[in-house]
Design a protein around this motif. Structure first.
Motif, PDB file in Angstrom:
ATOM      1  N   LEU A 105       0.830  -1.204   0.000  1.00 17.92           N
ATOM      2  CA  LEU A 105       0.000   0.000   0.000  1.00 17.92           C
ATOM      3  C   LEU A 105       0.868   1.259   0.000  1.00 17.92           C
ATOM      4  N   ILE A 106       1.923   1.247   0.803  1.00 20.43           N
ATOM      5  CA  ILE A 106       2.841   2.389   0.854  1.00 20.43           C
ATOM      6  C   ILE A 106       3.533   2.576  -0.485  1.00 20.43           C
ATOM      7  N   ALA A 107       3.990   1.494  -1.070  1.00 22.36           N
ATOM      8  CA  ALA A 107       4.746   1.561  -2.322  1.00 22.36           C
ATOM      9  C   ALA A 107       3.958   2.250  -3.428  1.00 22.36           C
ATOM     10  N   HIS A 108       2.639   2.102  -3.431  1.00 26.55           N
ATOM     11  CA  HIS A 108       1.818   2.634  -4.522  1.00 26.55           C
ATOM     12  C   HIS A 108       0.951   3.820  -4.092  1.00 26.55           C
ATOM     13  N   ALA A 109       1.202   4.340  -2.896  1.00 25.41           N
ATOM     14  CA  ALA A 109       0.368   5.431  -2.382  1.00 25.41           C
ATOM     15  C   ALA A 109       0.817   6.788  -2.908  1.00 25.41           C
ATOM     16  N   LYS A 110      -0.130   7.690  -3.045  1.00 25.10           N
ATOM     17  CA  LYS A 110       0.189   9.091  -3.335  1.00 25.10           C
ATOM     18  C   LYS A 110       0.399   9.882  -2.053  1.00 25.10           C
ATOM     19  N   ARG A 111      -0.215   9.435  -0.968  1.00 25.14           N
ATOM     20  CA  ARG A 111      -0.125  10.141   0.301  1.00 25.14           C
ATOM     21  C   ARG A 111       0.178   9.138   1.421  1.00 25.14           C
ATOM     22  N   VAL A 112       1.306   9.337   2.074  1.00 22.01           N
ATOM     23  CA  VAL A 112       1.716   8.474   3.183  1.00 22.01           C
ATOM     24  C   VAL A 112       1.959   9.336   4.404  1.00 22.01           C
ATOM     25  N   SER A 113       1.388   8.936   5.531  1.00 24.02           N
ATOM     26  CA  SER A 113       1.603   9.637   6.791  1.00 24.02           C
ATOM     27  C   SER A 113       2.580   8.843   7.640  1.00 24.02           C
ATOM     28  N   ASN A 114       3.699   9.478   7.978  1.00 24.36           N
ATOM     29  CA  ASN A 114       4.706   8.824   8.815  1.00 24.36           C
ATOM     30  C   ASN A 114       4.132   8.566  10.208  1.00 24.36           C
ATOM     31  N   PRO A 115       4.369   7.397  10.787  1.00 20.41           N
ATOM     32  CA  PRO A 115       3.875   7.143  12.144  1.00 20.41           C
ATOM     33  C   PRO A 115       4.539   8.055  13.169  1.00 20.41           C
ATOM     34  N   GLY A 116       3.849   8.297  14.274  1.00 16.42           N
ATOM     35  CA  GLY A 116       4.469   8.987  15.380  1.00 16.42           C
ATOM     36  C   GLY A 116       5.461   8.069  16.073  1.00 16.42           C
ATOM     37  N   CYS A 117       6.396   8.650  16.804  1.00 11.13           N
ATOM     38  CA  CYS A 117       7.426   7.817  17.441  1.00 11.13           C
ATOM     39  C   CYS A 117       6.807   6.881  18.481  1.00 11.13           C
ATOM     40  N   TYR A 118       6.079   7.429  19.440  1.00  7.33           N
ATOM     41  CA  TYR A 118       5.482   6.568  20.464  1.00  7.33           C
ATOM     42  C   TYR A 118       4.484   5.560  19.870  1.00  7.33           C
ATOM     43  N   PRO A 119       3.587   5.976  18.972  1.00  5.48           N
ATOM     44  CA  PRO A 119       2.652   5.002  18.415  1.00  5.48           C
ATOM     45  C   PRO A 119       3.318   3.841  17.697  1.00  5.48           C
ATOM     46  N   THR A 120       4.519   4.064  17.125  1.00  6.55           N
ATOM     47  CA  THR A 120       5.219   2.972  16.448  1.00  6.55           C
ATOM     48  C   THR A 120       5.393   1.786  17.386  1.00  6.55           C
ATOM     49  N   GLY A 121       5.864   2.037  18.601  1.00  4.88           N
ATOM     50  CA  GLY A 121       6.057   0.952  19.549  1.00  4.88           C
ATOM     51  C   GLY A 121       4.752   0.359  20.041  1.00  4.88           C
ATOM     52  N   ALA A 122       3.783   1.220  20.352  1.00  2.81           N
ATOM     53  CA  ALA A 122       2.509   0.735  20.879  1.00  2.81           C
ATOM     54  C   ALA A 122       1.747  -0.094  19.852  1.00  2.81           C
ATOM     55  N   ILE A 123       1.708   0.387  18.624  1.00  5.27           N
ATOM     56  CA  ILE A 123       0.981  -0.334  17.568  1.00  5.27           C
ATOM     57  C   ILE A 123       1.681  -1.636  17.224  1.00  5.27           C
ATOM     58  N   ALA A 124       3.012  -1.609  17.188  1.00  8.05           N
ATOM     59  CA  ALA A 124       3.763  -2.834  16.890  1.00  8.05           C
ATOM     60  C   ALA A 124       3.457  -3.932  17.899  1.00  8.05           C
ATOM     61  N   GLN A 177      -3.122  15.814  30.857  1.00 12.62           N
ATOM     62  CA  GLN A 177      -4.562  15.975  30.600  1.00 12.62           C
ATOM     63  C   GLN A 177      -5.122  14.771  29.844  1.00 12.62           C
ATOM     64  N   LEU A 178      -4.250  13.798  29.547  1.00  8.21           N
ATOM     65  CA  LEU A 178      -4.649  12.553  28.880  1.00  8.21           C
ATOM     66  C   LEU A 178      -5.313  12.826  27.531  1.00  8.21           C
ATOM     67  N   ALA A 179      -4.757  13.802  26.820  1.00  3.89           N
ATOM     68  CA  ALA A 179      -5.301  14.153  25.501  1.00  3.89           C
ATOM     69  C   ALA A 179      -4.170  14.353  24.501  1.00  3.89           C
ATOM     70  N   HIS A 180      -3.101  13.564  24.631  1.00  3.63           N
ATOM     71  CA  HIS A 180      -1.958  13.685  23.729  1.00  3.63           C
ATOM     72  C   HIS A 180      -2.400  13.402  22.291  1.00  3.63           C
ATOM     73  N   LYS A 181      -1.801  14.112  21.349  1.00  3.70           N
ATOM     74  CA  LYS A 181      -2.234  13.989  19.954  1.00  3.70           C
ATOM     75  C   LYS A 181      -1.956  12.612  19.359  1.00  3.70           C
ATOM     76  N   HIS A 182      -1.098  11.821  20.004  1.00  7.28           N
ATOM     77  CA  HIS A 182      -0.822  10.477  19.495  1.00  7.28           C
ATOM     78  C   HIS A 182      -1.921   9.463  19.843  1.00  7.28           C
ATOM     79  N   VAL A 183      -2.803   9.797  20.776  1.00  4.59           N
ATOM     80  CA  VAL A 183      -3.780   8.814  21.252  1.00  4.59           C
ATOM     81  C   VAL A 183      -4.731   8.330  20.150  1.00  4.59           C
ATOM     82  N   PRO A 184      -5.344   9.211  19.338  1.00  5.95           N
ATOM     83  CA  PRO A 184      -6.220   8.703  18.276  1.00  5.95           C
ATOM     84  C   PRO A 184      -5.496   7.794  17.283  1.00  5.95           C
ATOM     85  N   GLU A 185      -4.253   8.124  17.013  1.00  7.43           N
ATOM     86  CA  GLU A 185      -3.430   7.301  16.116  1.00  7.43           C
ATOM     87  C   GLU A 185      -3.206   5.911  16.697  1.00  7.43           C
TER      88      GLU A 185
END
Length: 308
Positions: A105-124, A177-185
């Motif tokens: 999907l990345i290879a053929h995408a026109k728009r790619v959003s780089n992961p956040g640093c913290y979400p990379t570990g959590a999602i993995a 405040q438990l509203a960091h911008k990485h949370v939705p990601e």
């Protein structure tokens, strides 16, 4: 054959400098950046991005949105290193190991959003376990993570590295405040039903992340223990170039984790620790916040797009 043009917009920031360093000297691409006098000129930026084959945006969120809006050439592929588009429809999430289709999907995408640093570990850690039903999607997840001060950008680096200026504190816990911008990601790409509690911190070292997620086995499906969680992660990342899963016996012999252990690489090391008597499991990730957590991830996506 004409070499593809790669434009880095914002190459003076922490992530941009790292990407530029990783790409500088390559002969298979033409690297394009703007001189100081033109970096904030909307017309020159628009001209540069529309002349590129791939544009990498290392900008604040609002600036990234403005630059994306200036793209009129249908040929331009964009990698956005900001957090502006990580949950936006039409954008491909730039974590190739996230599932078996993501690299293509990345290879053929026109728009790619780089992961956040913290979400990379959590999602993995979480996505393979949630998708397999080993961790319920509605599990009350808490993510704790400590990053080097470079994670706070140029301001953080200057606070700790400017001669004659008193450095910042040894440890700063923030996002209270438990509203960091990485949370939705994290929620979206890990497959969680509810927003996780996320407790981030910066420490007085330059770069590197250690991230932990604690689980209680009594809240997992019957029979799920550390062994099953580890086996799922091991199978999921089998053959991965950049994601390593530590053997269970290695984890059991490990007394501490060094957040700087993988600095300068694009590697991500996962591990599973446990106390079976207490029914507790600790999932961990160690990686470079400027590597797999930022510039390394962007270059990895770039490589896929150039090959695609």
């Amino acid at each position: 054959m004409t070499q593809p043009i790669v434009f880095i917009d914002g190459d003076q920031g922490t992530t941009g400098l790292q990407i530029h360093a990783r790409l500088q000297g390559r002969r298979d691409i033409q690297l394009l950046t703007l001189p100081d006098a033109e970096r904030k000129d909307p017309q020159r930026r628009a001209e540069a991005i529309n002349s590129a084959d791939v544009a990498i945006l290392c900008l604040p969120d609002d600036a990234a949105r403005e630059v994306v809006a200036s793209v009129v050439s249908p040929a331009v592929q964009v990698i956005d290193a900001s957090s502006a588009h990580r949950t936006t429809a039409g954008w491909v999430y730039g974590f190739p190991e996230m599932d078996e289709r993501q690299a293509d999907l990345i290879a053929h995408a026109k728009r790619v959003s780089n992961p956040g640093c913290y979400p990379t570990g959590a999602i993995a850690l979480l996505r393979p376990l949630v998708s397999a039903g080993l961790v319920p999607a509605d599990y009350p997840i808490t993510v704790n993570a400590v990053s080097g001060y470079s994670g706070s950008g140029r301001a953080g680096v200057e606070q700790y590295e400017t001669p004659g200026v008193a450095p910042g504190p040894a440890l700063r816990v923030y996002g209270l405040q438990l509203a960091h911008k990485h949370v939705p990601e994290m929620q979206r790409h890990a497959g969680l039903a509810f927003a996780p509690v996320f407790v981030p911190a910066y420490a007085a070292y330059a770069q590197g992340i250690v991230l932990t997620i604690a689980l209680q086995t009594r809240l997992l499906p019957a029979g799920v223990q550390a062994k099953q969680l580890h086996q799922r992660l091991k199978d999921f990342y089998q053959g991965s170039r950049y994601v390593q899963v530590a053997p269970l016996e290695q984890a059991s012999a490990t007394a501490q984790l060094d957040p700087q252990a993988l600095n300068g690489t694009n590697d991500l090391r996962l591990a599973v620790f446990s106390n079976d008597a207490q029914g507790q499991v600790l999932l961990t990730a160690v990686f470079d916040n400027l590597g797999k957590g930022a510039s390394g991830a962007a270059v990895q996506s770039l490589e896929l797009m150039l090959q695609g």
